[in-house]
Design a protein around this motif. Structure first.
Motif, PDB file in Angstrom:
ATOM      1  N   LEU A 172       0.834  -1.197   0.000  1.00 14.68           N
ATOM      2  CA  LEU A 172       0.000   0.000   0.000  1.00 14.68           C
ATOM      3  C   LEU A 172       0.868   1.248   0.000  1.00 14.68           C
ATOM      4  O   LEU A 172       1.892   1.302   0.686  1.00 14.68           O
ATOM      5  CB  LEU A 172      -0.918   0.022   1.223  1.00 14.68           C
ATOM      6  CG  LEU A 172      -1.873  -1.163   1.395  1.00 14.68           C
ATOM      7  CD1 LEU A 172      -2.709  -0.983   2.663  1.00 14.68           C
ATOM      8  CD2 LEU A 172      -2.762  -1.333   0.176  1.00 14.68           C
ATOM      9  N   VAL A 173       0.455   2.250  -0.742  1.00  9.98           N
ATOM     10  CA  VAL A 173       1.106   3.560  -0.764  1.00  9.98           C
ATOM     11  C   VAL A 173       0.158   4.511  -0.050  1.00  9.98           C
ATOM     12  O   VAL A 173      -0.976   4.720  -0.502  1.00  9.98           O
ATOM     13  CB  VAL A 173       1.373   4.027  -2.206  1.00  9.98           C
ATOM     14  CG1 VAL A 173       1.937   5.437  -2.209  1.00  9.98           C
ATOM     15  CG2 VAL A 173       2.324   3.065  -2.898  1.00  9.98           C
ATOM     16  N   THR A 174       0.607   5.082   1.062  1.00 13.93           N
ATOM     17  CA  THR A 174      -0.318   5.834   1.914  1.00 13.93           C
ATOM     18  C   THR A 174       0.268   7.167   2.383  1.00 13.93           C
ATOM     19  O   THR A 174       1.482   7.386   2.339  1.00 13.93           O
ATOM     20  CB  THR A 174      -0.686   5.028   3.174  1.00 13.93           C
ATOM     21  OG1 THR A 174       0.420   5.041   4.085  1.00 13.93           O
ATOM     22  CG2 THR A 174      -1.028   3.595   2.835  1.00 13.93           C
ATOM     23  N   PHE A 175      -0.635   7.997   2.870  1.00 13.84           N
ATOM     24  CA  PHE A 175      -0.233   9.167   3.633  1.00 13.84           C
ATOM     25  C   PHE A 175       0.145   8.691   5.043  1.00 13.84           C
ATOM     26  O   PHE A 175      -0.132   7.544   5.411  1.00 13.84           O
ATOM     27  CB  PHE A 175      -1.375  10.182   3.699  1.00 13.84           C
ATOM     28  CG  PHE A 175      -1.650  10.867   2.387  1.00 13.84           C
ATOM     29  CD1 PHE A 175      -0.800  11.857   1.920  1.00 13.84           C
ATOM     30  CD2 PHE A 175      -2.747  10.508   1.616  1.00 13.84           C
ATOM     31  CE1 PHE A 175      -1.030  12.485   0.712  1.00 13.84           C
ATOM     32  CE2 PHE A 175      -2.991  11.125   0.399  1.00 13.84           C
ATOM     33  CZ  PHE A 175      -2.133  12.114  -0.058  1.00 13.84           C
ATOM     34  N   SER A 183       4.133   8.890   2.432  1.00 17.83           N
ATOM     35  CA  SER A 183       4.578  10.247   2.127  1.00 17.83           C
ATOM     36  C   SER A 183       3.464  11.230   2.435  1.00 17.83           C
ATOM     37  O   SER A 183       2.276  10.911   2.313  1.00 17.83           O
ATOM     38  CB  SER A 183       4.974  10.363   0.651  1.00 17.83           C
ATOM     39  OG  SER A 183       5.309  11.700   0.322  1.00 17.83           O
ATOM     40  N   SER A 184       3.853  12.453   2.847  1.00 16.81           N
ATOM     41  CA  SER A 184       2.894  13.535   3.030  1.00 16.81           C
ATOM     42  C   SER A 184       2.651  14.279   1.727  1.00 16.81           C
ATOM     43  O   SER A 184       1.774  15.143   1.655  1.00 16.81           O
ATOM     44  CB  SER A 184       3.408  14.532   4.086  1.00 16.81           C
ATOM     45  OG  SER A 184       3.536  13.910   5.335  1.00 16.81           O
ATOM     46  N   SER A 185       3.418  13.958   0.707  1.00 17.64           N
ATOM     47  CA  SER A 185       3.341  14.648  -0.578  1.00 17.64           C
ATOM     48  C   SER A 185       2.460  13.876  -1.558  1.00 17.64           C
ATOM     49  O   SER A 185       2.681  12.683  -1.796  1.00 17.64           O
ATOM     50  CB  SER A 185       4.745  14.808  -1.165  1.00 17.64           C
ATOM     51  OG  SER A 185       4.701  15.103  -2.543  1.00 17.64           O
ATOM     52  N   LEU A 186       1.481  14.560  -2.126  1.00 16.12           N
ATOM     53  CA  LEU A 186       0.642  13.928  -3.143  1.00 16.12           C
ATOM     54  C   LEU A 186       1.476  13.512  -4.345  1.00 16.12           C
ATOM     55  O   LEU A 186       1.302  12.414  -4.885  1.00 16.12           O
ATOM     56  CB  LEU A 186      -0.459  14.892  -3.589  1.00 16.12           C
ATOM     57  CG  LEU A 186      -1.325  14.415  -4.755  1.00 16.12           C
ATOM     58  CD1 LEU A 186      -2.086  13.153  -4.397  1.00 16.12           C
ATOM     59  CD2 LEU A 186      -2.286  15.520  -5.193  1.00 16.12           C
TER      60      LEU A 186
END
Length: 292
Positions: free
Chosen positions: A189-192, A219-222
């Motif tokens: 999963l790729v998540t905030f 990451s916090s970056s979209l």
């Protein structure tokens, strides 16, 4: 004339005067605090300090709606004049900028149609200074609550907080078009970051499918999330507006059910400046156009 015989010339703080004028205009400390992007206790303290300075009660708090006393009416006339002169001076020294509006937008809105619309507004209104901040919805909402932003567009769970306007948010599952990884076990999963939007819903949905999972990228970056998915580091849950040709949308064929628990919400003060309201209307129009 000796020092003790000199008349007492009070120096009136503009913030105190502004607080009294706003409470008198709104008829409420709560509404005035919201419009001033302050707290009710802070506004009350400023009013009390001014009353102590002039030696008169300025506002009648005995009824549900606050009204100026006779002394308050006298002060309000002068206060409005002083505040108007202050604004004129600020305008003269700022090169003609009459209004500054601080706007907060999530990263997926800091591009495309939203920026085009805000830039067009700025060209039509050169005396309006826009200060735009992009970031995570939770951070923008915190800044708004602290009075640091005048207008925010954020993502939230539906009806979690009453907004000036809201629109259901369409979100989809993304995988890489070139390096799909949905079939991997456990599924990456790729998540905030923790407490970030969509994270818990992603995990719950995967577990409801009977699949195991792992965090492949955070990451916090979209932009970072988009790149990680495109390059095969995992699948993610994101607004449809940020899909690119490097992404593949996953749906019912892969066993995913629609997630309809989020909305885009707009917040501004209850008695916002007309310029803020006009900008809010622009954002509302963008949300409605996306929903069509």
């Amino acid at each position: 004339m000796t020092d003790t015989a000199k008349p007492n010339r009070a120096i009136y703080d503009l913030d105190m005067l502004r607080a009294v004028v706003m409470v008198a205009d709104c008829g409420s400390f709560t509404t005035a605090a919201a419009r001033l992007h302050s707290t009710q206790s802070t506004v009350s303290q400023k009013v009390r300090r001014l009353e102590e300075m002039v030696g008169h009660q300025l506002l009648d708090r005995s009824n549900r709606e606050v009204h100026p006393t006779d002394a308050g009416e006298t002060l309000l006339g002068y206060a409005r004049h002083l505040l108007a002169v202050s604004n004129q001076l600020s305008e003269a020294l700022s090169g003609g900028v009459t209004v500054t509006v601080r706007i907060g937008l999530p990263d997926d809105f800091v591009a495309g149609k939203t920026m085009q619309a805000l830039a067009a507004f700025n060209r039509r209104n050169p005396k309006v200074k826009l200060e735009i901040t992009g970031g995570l919805s939770r951070d923008l909402m915190s800044a708004y609550d602290r009075g640091e932003l005048d207008l925010v567009l954020v993502k939230q769970r539906r009806h979690s907080r009453e907004a000036n306007a809201c629109q259901p948010e369409r979100i989809e599952w993304f995988d890489s078009a070139q390096y799909p990884c949905f079939a991997q076990d456990p599924i990456p999963l790729v998540t905030f970051p923790p407490r970030g939007l969509y994270r818990d819903d992603m995990i719950n949905a995967i577990e409801a499918m009977g699949r195991s999972w792992r965090i492949g990228f955070t990451s916090s970056s979209l932009a970072g999330i988009q790149e990680a998915v495109a390059n095969g580091l995992g699948v993610s849950l994101l607004p449809l507006r940020v899909v690119t040709p490097e992404h593949r949308i996953l749906g019912a064929k892969e066993g995913f059910k629609p997630i309809k628990v989020f909305e885009a919400a707009i917040f501004h003060g209850p008695t916002a400046d007309p310029v803020v309201q006009e900008l809010a209307d622009i954002l509302i129009a963008i949300l409605k156009a996306e929903a069509e």
